[in-house]
Design an enzyme around this catalytic site. Sequence first.
Site, PDB file in Angstrom:
ATOM      1  N   LYS A   9       0.828  -1.198   0.000  1.00 12.11           N
ATOM      2  CA  LYS A   9       0.000   0.000   0.000  1.00 12.11           C
ATOM      3  C   LYS A   9       0.874   1.264   0.000  1.00 12.11           C
ATOM      4  CE  LYS A   9      -3.935  -2.309   2.210  1.00 12.11           C
ATOM      5  NZ  LYS A   9      -5.001  -2.228   3.268  1.00 12.11           N
ATOM      6  N   TYR A  49     -12.315  -2.955  -4.083  1.00 12.57           N
ATOM      7  CA  TYR A  49     -12.932  -2.992  -2.746  1.00 12.57           C
ATOM      8  C   TYR A  49     -14.459  -2.992  -2.849  1.00 12.57           C
ATOM      9  CZ  TYR A  49      -8.566  -2.281  -0.045  1.00 12.57           C
ATOM     10  OH  TYR A  49      -7.337  -2.421   0.559  1.00 12.57           O
ATOM     11  N   ASN A 113      -2.152   0.027   7.017  1.00 11.77           N
ATOM     12  CA  ASN A 113      -1.711  -1.301   7.443  1.00 11.77           C
ATOM     13  C   ASN A 113      -0.845  -2.009   6.395  1.00 11.77           C
ATOM     14  OD1 ASN A 113      -3.676  -1.987   5.643  1.00 11.77           O
ATOM     15  ND2 ASN A 113      -4.946  -3.135   7.096  1.00 11.77           N
ATOM     16  N   HIS A 116      -2.057  -5.471   1.381  1.00 12.11           N
ATOM     17  CA  HIS A 116      -3.305  -6.176   1.101  1.00 12.11           C
ATOM     18  C   HIS A 116      -2.985  -7.570   0.614  1.00 12.11           C
ATOM     19  CE1 HIS A 116      -7.242  -7.153  -0.649  1.00 12.11           C
ATOM     20  NE2 HIS A 116      -6.543  -7.679  -1.633  1.00 12.11           N
ATOM     21  N   GLU A 127      -9.529 -10.395  -8.030  1.00 13.22           N
ATOM     22  CA  GLU A 127      -8.660  -9.229  -7.854  1.00 13.22           C
ATOM     23  C   GLU A 127      -7.503  -9.238  -8.858  1.00 13.22           C
ATOM     24  OE1 GLU A 127      -7.622  -9.415  -3.700  1.00 13.22           O
ATOM     25  OE2 GLU A 127      -9.683  -9.012  -3.069  1.00 13.22           O
TER      26      GLU A 127
HETATM   27  P1  DAT Z   1      -7.936  -6.971   5.231  1.00 14.91           P
HETATM   28  O1  DAT Z   1      -7.141  -5.889   4.529  1.00 14.91           O
HETATM   29  O2  DAT Z   1      -7.193  -7.521   6.417  1.00 14.91           O
HETATM   30  O3  DAT Z   1      -8.446  -8.021   4.308  1.00 14.91           O
HETATM   31  P2  DAT Z   1     -10.658  -5.903   5.242  1.00 14.91           P
HETATM   32  O4  DAT Z   1     -10.808  -6.533   3.904  1.00 14.91           O
HETATM   33  O5  DAT Z   1     -11.688  -6.225   6.282  1.00 14.91           O
HETATM   34  O6  DAT Z   1      -9.213  -6.230   5.873  1.00 14.91           O
HETATM   35  O7  DAT Z   1     -10.629  -4.318   5.096  1.00 14.91           O
HETATM   36  C1  DAT Z   1      -9.947  -3.711   4.000  1.00 14.91           C
HETATM   37  C2  DAT Z   1      -9.161  -2.546   4.527  1.00 14.91           C
HETATM   38  O8  DAT Z   1     -10.039  -1.560   5.049  1.00 14.91           O
HETATM   39  C3  DAT Z   1      -8.218  -2.893   5.673  1.00 14.91           C
HETATM   40  O9  DAT Z   1      -6.981  -3.375   5.216  1.00 14.91           O
HETATM   41  C4  DAT Z   1      -8.085  -1.563   6.377  1.00 14.91           C
HETATM   42  C5  DAT Z   1      -9.456  -0.949   6.198  1.00 14.91           C
HETATM   43  N1  DAT Z   1     -10.309  -1.228   7.366  1.00 14.91           N
HETATM   44  C6  DAT Z   1     -10.885  -2.402   7.697  1.00 14.91           C
HETATM   45  N2  DAT Z   1     -11.603  -2.305   8.817  1.00 14.91           N
HETATM   46  C7  DAT Z   1     -11.493  -1.014   9.215  1.00 14.91           C
HETATM   47  C8  DAT Z   1     -12.004  -0.263  10.306  1.00 14.91           C
HETATM   48  N3  DAT Z   1     -12.786  -0.820  11.218  1.00 14.91           N
HETATM   49  N4  DAT Z   1     -11.643   1.052  10.383  1.00 14.91           N
HETATM   50  C9  DAT Z   1     -10.871   1.629   9.472  1.00 14.91           C
HETATM   51  N5  DAT Z   1     -10.346   0.967   8.394  1.00 14.91           N
HETATM   52  C10 DAT Z   1     -10.665  -0.325   8.278  1.00 14.91           C
HETATM   53 MG    MG Z   2      -9.831  -7.923   2.781  1.00 15.03          MG
END
Ligand code: DAT
Ligand code: MG
Length: 139
Positions: A9, A49, A113, A116, A127
Site C-alpha cells: 500500500k 474494494y 496497514n 493487502h 482481484e
Molecule cells: P484486510 O485488509 O485484512 O483483508 P478488510 O478486507 O476487512 O481487511 O478491510 C480492508 C481494509 O479496510 C483494511 O486493510 C483496512 C481498512 N479497514 C478495515 N476495517 C477497518 C475499520 N474498522 N476502520 C478503518 N479501516 C478499516
Molecule cells: Mg480484505
Amino acid sequence: MERTLVICKPDAVERGLVGEIIGRFECKGLRILAAEVLHLDLEILGRHYAEHVDRPFYDDLVAFMSRSPAVLLVVGGPEGTVAMVRSLMGATDPGQAAPGTIRGDFGLEVTENLVHGSDGTGSAEREIAVFFPALASAG
Ligand code: DAT
Ligand code: MG
C-alpha cells in the site's frame, strides 16, 4: 499453482518497506509472478474494494489507497498460498497483529496497514483480473 493478489500500500512505498515486504514472501519460498507500480484511482479501487463500498471507513480507505503509488504483486505457490500470505501479513489492525508479521512489525493503526492480500482463492482470481487482466484465469 495457487495465486493471490498482494498490494504494497502507499504507506509501504512511502516508507521504503517494499523490499522488506517482498522479501518476506520470497524467504517463505513463494514466487513473485507479476509486479507493477501504479497510482491507484477511485475507479479501480471501487472495483477492487467492491465489498466495502458501503462501510463507514470506505472514504478514508480509498483516500489513503489513492494518495501515492502502490506496488501490485501476483504471488504464487502451492495449495494454501492465499492463507499463507494472510498469515505473513498479520491481523487487519496492526495494533493487534502478532510480532513477526508484516503488520505486527511495521504498523500502528488500521488504515495504514501496509499490505493487502486476497482473503480467498475466489477473491484472489477476481482481484488479479482487476489489476492484471492479461493474467486472468479462463472462465
Ligand atoms: P484486510 O485488509 O485484512 O483483508 P478488510 O478486507 O476487512 O481487511 O478491510 C480492508 C481494509 O479496510 C483494511 O486493510 C483496512 C481498512 N479497514 C478495515 N476495517 C477497518 C475499520 N474498522 N476502520 C478503518 N479501516 C478499516
Ligand atoms: Mg480484505
